[in-house]
Design a protein around this motif. Structure first.
Motif, PDB file in Angstrom:
ATOM      1  N   TRP A 197      -2.958   4.340   4.354  1.00  0.00           N
ATOM      2  CA  TRP A 197      -3.785   3.956   3.203  1.00  0.00           C
ATOM      3  C   TRP A 197      -4.796   2.908   3.620  1.00  0.00           C
ATOM      4  O   TRP A 197      -5.972   2.960   3.245  1.00  0.00           O
ATOM      5  CB  TRP A 197      -2.871   3.418   2.102  1.00  0.00           C
ATOM      6  CG  TRP A 197      -3.563   2.911   0.874  1.00  0.00           C
ATOM      7  CD1 TRP A 197      -3.928   3.621  -0.227  1.00  0.00           C
ATOM      8  CD2 TRP A 197      -3.950   1.540   0.600  1.00  0.00           C
ATOM      9  NE1 TRP A 197      -4.512   2.800  -1.162  1.00  0.00           N
ATOM     10  CE2 TRP A 197      -4.544   1.516  -0.683  1.00  0.00           C
ATOM     11  CE3 TRP A 197      -3.847   0.358   1.323  1.00  0.00           C
ATOM     12  CZ2 TRP A 197      -5.031   0.349  -1.252  1.00  0.00           C
ATOM     13  CZ3 TRP A 197      -4.333  -0.813   0.756  1.00  0.00           C
ATOM     14  CH2 TRP A 197      -4.921  -0.810  -0.516  1.00  0.00           C
ATOM     15  N   SER A 198      -4.366   1.946   4.421  1.00  0.00           N
ATOM     16  CA  SER A 198      -5.254   0.892   4.890  1.00  0.00           C
ATOM     17  C   SER A 198      -6.404   1.469   5.709  1.00  0.00           C
ATOM     18  O   SER A 198      -7.565   1.040   5.567  1.00  0.00           O
ATOM     19  CB  SER A 198      -4.459  -0.122   5.728  1.00  0.00           C
ATOM     20  OG  SER A 198      -5.284  -1.164   6.189  1.00  0.00           O
ATOM     21  N   ALA A 199      -6.114   2.442   6.558  1.00  0.00           N
ATOM     22  CA  ALA A 199      -7.165   3.071   7.363  1.00  0.00           C
ATOM     23  C   ALA A 199      -8.164   3.804   6.478  1.00  0.00           C
ATOM     24  O   ALA A 199      -9.378   3.760   6.721  1.00  0.00           O
ATOM     25  CB  ALA A 199      -6.537   4.024   8.369  1.00  0.00           C
ATOM     26  N   ARG A 200      -7.675   4.442   5.426  1.00  0.00           N
ATOM     27  CA  ARG A 200      -8.568   5.157   4.506  1.00  0.00           C
ATOM     28  C   ARG A 200      -9.436   4.176   3.724  1.00  0.00           C
ATOM     29  O   ARG A 200     -10.608   4.453   3.453  1.00  0.00           O
ATOM     30  CB  ARG A 200      -7.750   6.027   3.553  1.00  0.00           C
ATOM     31  CG  ARG A 200      -7.041   7.194   4.228  1.00  0.00           C
ATOM     32  CD  ARG A 200      -6.134   7.910   3.250  1.00  0.00           C
ATOM     33  NE  ARG A 200      -6.885   8.499   2.159  1.00  0.00           N
ATOM     34  CZ  ARG A 200      -6.406   8.668   0.931  1.00  0.00           C
ATOM     35  NH1 ARG A 200      -5.192   8.238   0.624  1.00  0.00           N
ATOM     36  NH2 ARG A 200      -7.145   9.221   0.004  1.00  0.00           N
ATOM     37  N   VAL A 201      -8.872   3.030   3.362  1.00  0.00           N
ATOM     38  CA  VAL A 201      -9.662   2.011   2.672  1.00  0.00           C
ATOM     39  C   VAL A 201     -10.783   1.511   3.573  1.00  0.00           C
ATOM     40  O   VAL A 201     -11.934   1.351   3.136  1.00  0.00           O
ATOM     41  CB  VAL A 201      -8.758   0.836   2.223  1.00  0.00           C
ATOM     42  CG1 VAL A 201      -9.593  -0.361   1.782  1.00  0.00           C
ATOM     43  CG2 VAL A 201      -7.839   1.279   1.080  1.00  0.00           C
TER      44      VAL A 201
END
Length: 411
Positions: A197-201
């Motif tokens: 999720w952090s990478a997508r953000v």
């Protein structure tokens, strides 16, 4: 010295040792009162849903009532235990996940049980009481809670929506018109691993082609070593002019200075009561940041919210963008003549109707607001969530602020 003087002196000499004892007794009373308040709140949170769903004249079969009562009782007993294991000294992630989920479930059940109870009173007053009404309300509360919790979990875990807002700053030079400021807040990397999720953000932020990126605090819950993988994608965030980070209140539960240093190692400007100046098109903007308002009580040397220190040495006639975690810090921003403060902290309430309680503590829950002729405040609903992995009627966001100058830039 006469006997009376000696007696008085003896009493005075005995007084100082009694003061610590008095303070200790007062502290013990406060702890007992605090514990009693916590137990009362827990009782209300668990007992009211149990009453509305199972025991308020619904007339369910005995196996249903018994099994449901056992479930509520077990949850009530286990909750403080897993909460202590998860958020106390041991910091066990499995326990934190369990406690946070139970807290979210019981809050939703409680809120809708209150609504169901009020509805039953109204129906009873209208002559429509009885077992059928009690069962209908109980089923309705249960169904609504399940639907909201499933939907709310999806909302908490999804990529935040981009919320675009144009903000006109009267002192902003025409060369800075159209400056793109992305605000991240309250990522709260925690016991549920959200590295992907952090990478997508980070990818979503980069897709917005920002000039400035601000992380307004509450980066994580837990130590740097335990959250390093989830935080790592922030190192891939790009901005043409600056990437700035300030501490939130949750950093002061642990390694506040460590997080400032870690974000600096990822290439971010850790604005620890300081500022920098960015320039575009021949015009300049002061980008300042302050510690969270709880920093002074943390005991960390040199940590406090000090907007005047943050702006020391800045050219007075330049516009100021201030990053401060809590919206209520805008009071200091007004006195310092800040043009725009960006904040997080509120989560937009996160789980309705908690937003009404947040409003008792903060001047704003979300969005753009004005606080003086000069000072505006933008409050992000935050990208992540704290505690319960649910967002209900308070969607997460990545904020894209387009700064506008009242002067049309030359073509």
């Amino acid at each position: 010295m006469d006997d009376q003087s000696a007696e008085t002196l003896g009493q005075e000499s005995a007084a100082p040792p009694a003061e610590p004892a008095a303070r200790e007794g007062s502290g013990a009373r406060r702890r007992w009162i605090g514990g009693l308040v916590v137990l009362t709140v827990l009782g209300l949170l668990f007992v009211l849903p149990w009453w509305v769903l199972l025991a308020s004249g619904t007339g369910w079969p005995s196996p249903v009532v018994v099994s449901g009562s056992v479930l509520f009782g077990a949850a009530l007993v286990a909750f403080p235990v897993v909460m202590a294991l998860g958020h106390g000294r041991r910091q066990l992630d499995w326990a934190a996940r369990t406690a946070d989920t139970v807290l979210g479930v019981i809050w939703v059940l409680f809120a809708w049980s209150v609504i169901g109870g009020v509805l039953r009173l109204a129906l009873s007053a209208a002559g429509a009481g009885g077992r059928g009404t009690a069962r209908g309300v109980a089923v309705g509360v249960a169904v609504i809670a399940v639907v909201l919790l499933v939907w709310g979990y999806g909302e908490a875990m999804r990529l935040p929506r981009v919320r675009r807002v144009e903000v006109t700053l009267p002192r902003l030079g025409p060369g800075l018109d159209g400056t793109r400021v992305v605000v991240l807040a309250d990522t709260h990397y925690g016991p549920i691993d959200r590295a992907r999720w952090s990478a997508r953000v980070a990818e979503a932020v980069n897709a917005l082609d920002p000039d400035i990126v601000c992380h307004a605090g509450d980066i994580a819950d837990g130590t740097i070593d335990r959250r390093r993988e989830q935080v790592a994608p922030l190192g891939t965030v790009r901005a043409r002019l600056a990437r700035a980070y300030v501490t939130g209140n949750h950093e002061y539960f642990g390694e506040a200075q460590g997080w400032l240093d870690h974000m600096a190692s990822l290439g971010w400007e850790s604005l620890h009561n300081r500022h920098l100046v960015v320039e575009r098109g021949g015009d300049r903007l002061v980008l300042a940041g302050v510690d969270d308002r709880t920093a002074a009580s943390s005991g960390l040397a040199g940590h406090r919210a000090d907007v005047h220190a943050a702006l020391a040495g800045a050219t007075p006639d330049l516009p100021v963008l201030l990053v401060a975690h809590q919206p209520k810090q805008v009071a200091q921003a007004v006195t310092a003549g800040v043009d725009l403060q960006v904040s997080g902290h509120t989560h937009g309430g996160q789980i309705w109707p908690f937003n009404y309680l947040v409003r008792l503590d903060q001047p704003v829950v979300q969005g753009l607001s004005r606080h003086s002729d000069r000072t505006q405040l933008y409050t992000s609903r935050g990208a992540g969530y704290w505690g319960p992995p649910f967002r209900i009627f308070a969607p997460s966001e990545i904020s894209l602020l387009i700064l506008r100058s009242p002067v049309t830039p030359p073509v």
